[in-house]
Design a protein around this motif. Structure first.
Motif, short mmCIF file in Angstrom:
data_model
loop_
_atom_site.label_atom_id
_atom_site.label_comp_id
_atom_site.label_asym_id
_atom_site.label_seq_id
_atom_site.Cartn_x
_atom_site.Cartn_y
_atom_site.Cartn_z
N LEU A 25 0.55 -1.21 0.17
CA LEU A 25 0.06 -0.26 0.00
C LEU A 25 0.80 1.22 0.00
CD1 LEU A 25 -2.71 -0.88 2.36
CD2 LEU A 25 -2.37 -1.10 0.20
N ASN A 26 2.33 1.14 -0.59
CA ASN A 26 3.06 2.24 -1.24
C ASN A 26 3.40 2.83 -0.35
OD1 ASN A 26 2.90 2.20 -3.42
ND2 ASN A 26 1.22 3.65 -3.50
N ALA A 27 3.28 1.81 1.72
CA ALA A 27 4.51 2.10 2.73
C ALA A 27 6.19 2.95 2.34
CB ALA A 27 4.27 1.49 3.45
N LEU A 28 5.90 4.03 3.02
CA LEU A 28 6.95 4.85 2.49
C LEU A 28 8.22 4.47 3.60
CD1 LEU A 28 4.78 8.36 2.70
CD2 LEU A 28 5.51 6.81 0.35
N CYS A 29 8.85 3.61 2.97
CA CYS A 29 10.04 3.14 3.36
C CYS A 29 11.13 3.97 2.87
CB CYS A 29 10.38 2.01 3.30
SG CYS A 29 10.72 0.80 0.96
N ASP A 30 12.88 3.59 3.69
CA ASP A 30 12.96 4.98 2.96
C ASP A 30 13.56 4.88 1.74
OD1 ASP A 30 15.15 6.64 4.70
OD2 ASP A 30 17.02 5.37 4.46
N GLN A 31 13.68 3.77 1.10
CA GLN A 31 14.43 4.06 -0.17
C GLN A 31 13.22 4.84 -1.02
OE1 GLN A 31 15.09 -0.31 -1.79
NE2 GLN A 31 15.07 0.45 -4.24
N LEU A 32 12.04 4.46 -0.75
CA LEU A 32 10.98 5.07 -1.39
C LEU A 32 11.05 6.51 -1.73
CD1 LEU A 32 7.04 4.30 -2.23
CD2 LEU A 32 8.12 6.61 -1.75
N MET A 33 10.96 7.09 -0.44
CA MET A 33 11.40 8.19 -0.39
C MET A 33 13.18 9.21 -0.30
SD MET A 33 8.75 9.11 1.63
CE MET A 33 9.23 11.14 1.87
N THR A 34 14.07 8.12 -0.69
CA THR A 34 14.97 8.57 -0.75
C THR A 34 14.75 8.49 -2.38
OG1 THR A 34 16.33 7.90 0.40
CG2 THR A 34 17.30 8.16 -1.31
N GLU A 35 14.50 7.76 -3.15
CA GLU A 35 14.35 7.88 -4.36
C GLU A 35 13.10 9.31 -5.11
OE1 GLU A 35 13.96 3.05 -5.55
OE2 GLU A 35 12.02 3.66 -6.19
N LEU A 36 12.13 9.09 -4.32
CA LEU A 36 11.43 10.70 -4.24
C LEU A 36 11.92 11.60 -4.37
CD1 LEU A 36 7.99 11.56 -4.50
CD2 LEU A 36 8.18 11.26 -2.34
N ALA A 37 13.02 12.15 -3.00
CA ALA A 37 13.65 12.69 -2.97
C ALA A 37 14.55 13.20 -4.39
CB ALA A 37 14.81 12.69 -2.09
N ALA A 38 14.43 12.40 -4.97
CA ALA A 38 15.74 12.16 -6.20
C ALA A 38 14.99 12.29 -7.04
CB ALA A 38 16.19 11.08 -6.22
#
Ligand code: HXC
Length: 256
Positions: A25-38
């Motif tokens: 359910l698109n849980a916002l893990c560290d990798q996802l948030m790092t990618e989103l920030a980039a």
């Protein structure tokens, strides 16, 4: 950077970033948030892009920060790592307008992420909430502050102290979202809004976004002084002449 947990695409002058971890359910893990920030930084730096859409999947925009990743964290870990400041805060530093297009769950960090964007449009399936209280914690990415400013103290207390969810209709009535769209049309509508913004004067759009954000950071008098100074400064841009001349000549302005 190659992305595994988000999808980035460009439609004309609009960048779309899709959170893509649907099984969690698109849980916002560290990798996802790092990618989103980039991805957000890259879209912000691209002169061909005028507006950014952030969206999720039909079932969830995002069901919060990743509980499985947070479960064993200790206070020293969290204090030293600063996982919120490192990635989450990046969303609030983006110069271009960011539109959150929310379908399904926007819970906890998911709701906070949507609130960091410049506007939220909601599918009729959207459900917003800050359920952290059920986990023995509280919102940690601005929820107690941004939700309270968006919907007022009583409703924010209701949401944050009980952890209940709010549907799209209630969210629109409360002022959390700007529009409700039938789920099937959410992205089309998001692109219409983003396309409209991207065709306008980039400098006026940037200044307008900054000026609205001032309303959250300063006194009324200071905010109005900022607005007045930046309004007057826009008379130094060719876009002011083009916009006003086009109106008088009864034609569409060309801000390219
Ligand atoms: C990790 C999550 C998750 C989350 C869902 N999943 N939310 N994993 N972190 N926040 C996973 C589930 O474990 C499950 O994986 C899969 O996604 C599907 O979820 P289900 O629970 O089986 O779905 P459903 O029964 O339909 O319930 C949907 C739901 C529920 C109501 C949204 O998943 C839920 O309550 N999620 C947690 C919401 C929440 O508390 N959010 C706040 C998190 S704290 P498996 O592997 O079991 O299939 C937070 C703090 C932010 O956000 C602070 C800033 C950093």
């Amino acid at each position: 950077m190659t992305y595994e947990m988000i999808i980035t695409e460009t439609h004309g002058s609009v960048a779309q970033i899709t959170l893509n971890r649907p099984r969690a359910l698109n849980a916002l893990c560290d990798q996802l948030m790092t990618e989103l920030a980039a991805a957000l930084r890259a879209a912000d730096a691209d002169p061909a892009i005028g507006a950014i859409i952030l969206t999720g999947s039909p079932r969830a925009f995002a069901a919060g920060a990743d509980i499985k990743e947070m479960q064993d964290k200790t206070y020293p870990d969290t204090a030293l790592d600063d996982f919120i400041g490192r990635n989450w805060e990046v969303v609030t530093t983006i110069r271009k307008p960011v539109i959150a297009a929310v379908a399904g769950y926007a819970l906890g960090g998911g709701c906070e992420l949507a609130m960091m964007c410049d506007m939220i449009i909601a599918a009729d399936t959207a459900q917003f909430g800050q359920p952290e209280i059920n986990l023995g914690v509280i919102p940690g990415a601005g929820g107690t502050q941004r939700l309270t400013r968006a919907i007022g103290k009583s409703k924010a207390m209701d949401m944050i102290l009980t952890g209940r969810m709010m549907d799209a209709t209630e969210a629109e009535r409360a002022g959390l979202v700007s529009r409700i769209i039938p789920a099937a049309d959410l992205l089309t509508e998001a692109h219409k809004i983003a396309g409209t913004i991207a065709a306008l004067s980039p400098v006026a759009v940037t200044i307008a976004k900054r000026s609205v954000n001032r309303a959250f950071e300063t006194t009324l008098a200071e905010g109005i002084a900022y607005e007045r100074a930046t309004f007057l400064a826009l008379f130094g841009t060719p876009h002011q002449r083009e916009g006003m001349t086009a109106f008088i000549e009864k034609r569409k302005p060309d801000f390219a």
